[in-house]
Design an enzyme around this catalytic site. Structure first.
Site, mmCIF file in Angstrom:
data_model
loop_
_atom_site.group_PDB
_atom_site.id
_atom_site.type_symbol
_atom_site.label_atom_id
_atom_site.label_comp_id
_atom_site.label_asym_id
_atom_site.label_seq_id
_atom_site.Cartn_x
_atom_site.Cartn_y
_atom_site.Cartn_z
ATOM 1 N N ARG A 5 -7.710 2.249 -14.607
ATOM 2 C CA ARG A 5 -7.582 2.999 -13.346
ATOM 3 C C ARG A 5 -8.258 4.378 -13.357
ATOM 4 N NH1 ARG A 5 -3.813 4.415 -10.845
ATOM 5 N NH2 ARG A 5 -4.303 3.561 -8.802
ATOM 6 N N TYR A 18 -10.980 4.066 -10.569
ATOM 7 C CA TYR A 18 -10.577 4.645 -9.276
ATOM 8 C C TYR A 18 -10.465 6.169 -9.328
ATOM 9 C CZ TYR A 18 -8.770 -0.164 -8.769
ATOM 10 O OH TYR A 18 -8.618 -1.516 -8.739
ATOM 11 N N TYR A 56 -1.222 -2.480 -12.012
ATOM 12 C CA TYR A 56 -2.660 -2.552 -12.276
ATOM 13 C C TYR A 56 -3.018 -1.925 -13.621
ATOM 14 C CZ TYR A 56 -2.035 -3.379 -7.332
ATOM 15 O OH TYR A 56 -1.566 -3.855 -6.142
ATOM 16 N N CYS A 79 -16.579 2.131 -26.890
ATOM 17 C CA CYS A 79 -17.959 2.607 -26.863
ATOM 18 C C CYS A 79 -18.472 2.629 -25.436
ATOM 19 C CB CYS A 79 -18.841 1.744 -27.753
ATOM 20 S SG CYS A 79 -18.593 2.167 -29.461
ATOM 21 N N GLU A 80 -18.019 3.599 -24.720
ATOM 22 C CA GLU A 80 -18.243 3.745 -23.290
ATOM 23 C C GLU A 80 -17.402 4.968 -22.961
ATOM 24 O OE1 GLU A 80 -18.994 1.439 -19.463
ATOM 25 O OE2 GLU A 80 -18.992 0.483 -21.406
ATOM 26 N N GLU A 130 4.425 -6.274 1.613
ATOM 27 C CA GLU A 130 3.977 -6.779 0.300
ATOM 28 C C GLU A 130 3.759 -5.613 -0.665
ATOM 29 O OE1 GLU A 130 0.394 -8.353 1.770
ATOM 30 O OE2 GLU A 130 1.346 -9.905 2.945
ATOM 31 N N PRO A 131 4.821 -4.940 -1.075
ATOM 32 C CA PRO A 131 4.636 -3.790 -1.966
ATOM 33 C C PRO A 131 4.337 -4.229 -3.395
ATOM 34 C CG PRO A 131 6.972 -4.170 -1.574
ATOM 35 C CD PRO A 131 6.234 -5.188 -0.755
ATOM 36 N N GLY A 132 3.307 -3.624 -3.992
ATOM 37 C CA GLY A 132 3.018 -3.869 -5.406
ATOM 38 C C GLY A 132 3.313 -2.601 -6.183
ATOM 39 N N GLY A 192 0.776 -1.239 0.000
ATOM 40 C CA GLY A 192 0.000 0.000 0.000
ATOM 41 C C GLY A 192 0.801 1.278 0.000
HETATM 42 C C1 LIG Z 1 -2.938 -5.712 -3.495
HETATM 43 C C2 LIG Z 1 -2.240 -6.181 -2.273
HETATM 44 C C3 LIG Z 1 -0.967 -5.681 -1.975
HETATM 45 C C4 LIG Z 1 -0.273 -4.633 -2.782
HETATM 46 O O1 LIG Z 1 -0.844 -3.384 -2.685
HETATM 47 P P1 LIG Z 1 -0.092 -2.129 -3.332
HETATM 48 O O2 LIG Z 1 -0.979 -0.981 -3.064
HETATM 49 O O3 LIG Z 1 0.056 -2.403 -4.784
HETATM 50 O O4 LIG Z 1 1.233 -2.016 -2.658
HETATM 51 C C5 LIG Z 1 -0.338 -6.213 -0.865
HETATM 52 N N1 LIG Z 1 -0.915 -7.156 -0.090
HETATM 53 C C6 LIG Z 1 -2.141 -7.649 -0.359
HETATM 54 C C7 LIG Z 1 -2.703 -8.694 0.512
HETATM 55 C C8 LIG Z 1 -2.844 -7.169 -1.455
HETATM 56 O O5 LIG Z 1 -4.063 -7.648 -1.703
#
Ligand SMILES: *Cc1c(COP(=O)(O)O)cnc(C)c1O
Length: 404
Positions: free
Chosen positions: A302, A306, A360, A332-333, A263-265, A222
């Protein structure tokens, strides 16, 4: 530190591979990862890349080679991670809302598992008892994240077991002799304020004494990245410092005992990625000048899903006069990428680069309107590699069963 990709590099990729095109800059991912590992060198920390942000197998292998582990949101992501070469012990499966059979399948692969419901926890305990260490995803009942759609820890969220159900969790753990190794929270995405993580830890500290075999505190992902030019990302140095202080100050825990997981995405792969598209139509309607591109919400959802802001540049007319446009797609939207945005003058045929498209982006792409999904390329050490071919005609019919 490596600079991110230049307009010239992006333009060259668009010319070589066509548009729409996703472009990822490998070294940017490493730069982000090193920010994290440097900041958290003061604590025993592991990072699991939240692969749902971008699962191209080449990205997974690159992330693995950096020394990062991987977090998965489905059994197929677990299988992709194994296919990419991760060892089971480097893989974390944070499940939510899944059938117990999928958890059993994950156990067979030997990966770490976080469970997010009492019913699956109980089934897990009955089947595996003390034999398979497991994590519990807690819903801390705190509001966090950029907006409600990406908040996951508040008191009406579907995610995790509500912290107020602690007594029931304890009953299940005791009755089935579970080995609770991890307490996990993931409260949302786009979290700038480091206090949110500290507040989450405070909730977990209340729980720690109830789980004597605990080894891991998992604070999820997050971290925020800049979307609007000039915006700041989560200050991960400050975060590390605050978390260390929280550990140090807390009577129930000292930082030597617990390993910290994240858990960085988005933080790892958002900024590395660009969606390149070509302008198909410029339509002056008087008050609004629309510029339509050969992409749409089917490729990058996105902004519509969002209300996300994505910076957009005209890379083929970088010195053109600044004018105001609404950038849309060809679906078409209503698929607005940006409204009333100032850009260098846009002419039909120009190439636009949409920033922050790594996380994403492709991952949420679809074939809506029977359009092809874009190709993906990765730029690494100055070389450009095609890492997914563009869809072609046969892909649209591939899984259809022509019965009639
Ligand atoms: C989506 C998710 C993340 C990653 O979130 P980011 O905002 O991309 O860092 C980490 N942990 C869990 C369990 C998630 O579902």
């Amino acid at each position: 530190m490596p600079e991110n990709l230049s307009k010239e590099q992006l333009l060259q990729a668009a010319n070589e591979f066509g548009t729409p095109l996703y472009v990822y800059h490998a070294e940017k991912i490493k730069e982000q990862y090193e920010k994290l590992t440097t900041a958290f060198s003061v604590l025993d920390t592991k990072f699991f890349y939240a692969s749902k942000a971008l699962t191209n197998i080449n990205i997974l292998r690159y992330v693995k080679n950096m020394g990062c582990e991987v977090d998965c949101s489905s059994i197929n992501e677990v299988k992709l991670a194994l296919h990419a070469g991760f060892e089971p012990q480097q893989i974390l499966y944070t499940s939510n809302g899944i059938a117990f059979s999928e958890i059993e399948e994950a156990v067979e692969t030997g990966v770490h598992i976080n469970i997010d419901s009492l019913s699956n926890l109980e089934k897990f305990g009955k089947k595996f008892g003390h034999s398979y260490p497991v994590g519990i995803r807690i819903r801390p009942n705190i509001m966090a994240g950029g907006n409600l759609k990406i908040s996951t820890g508040h008191d009406t969220s579907k995610f995790g077991i509500p912290v107020d159900q602690l007594d029931t969790i304890k009953d299940v753990v005791k009755a089935t002799d579970l080995f609770i190794r991890t307490l996990h929270i993931h409260t949302g995405s786009d979290i700038k304020d480091v206090e949110v993580f500290v507040n989450g830890m405070e909730v977990l500290f209340e729980l720690i004494p109830h789980f004597p075999e605990l080894e891991v505190i998992d604070l999820g992902g997050g971290f925020k990245v800049p979307y609007i030019p000039g915006e700041k990302e989560t200050d991960v140095k400050l975060l590390a410092q605050k978390i260390k202080e929280t550990f140090d100050n807390h009577p129930v825990a000292d930082n030597k005992k617990f390993q910290l997981w994240f858990e960085p995405g988005k933080f790892l792969v958002s900024e590395c990625g660009y969606l390149l598209a070509q302008v198909t139509v410029v339509k002056d309607t008087g008050p609004i000048v629309f510029a339509a591109i050969d992409s749409g919400l089917n490729h990058l959802i996105r902004p519509m899903m969002y209300d996300a802001y994505h910076h957009i540049e005209n890379i083929s007319n970088p010195t053109g006069e600044q004018k105001v446009y609404t950038i849309t797609g060809n679906i078409c939207e209503t698929d607005t990428f940006a409204a009333d945005r100032s850009l260098n003058e846009i002419r039909e045929g120009d190439y636009l680069a949409i920033h922050n498209a790594g996380a994403y982006g492709f991952e949420m792409a679809s074939n809506y309107n029977s359009r092809f999904k874009p190709a993906e390329v990765m730029i690494k050490d100055g070389h450009t590699y095609l890492i997914r071919r563009r869809d072609e005609w046969s892909d649209l019919l591939n899984n259809q069963v022509e019965v009639f």
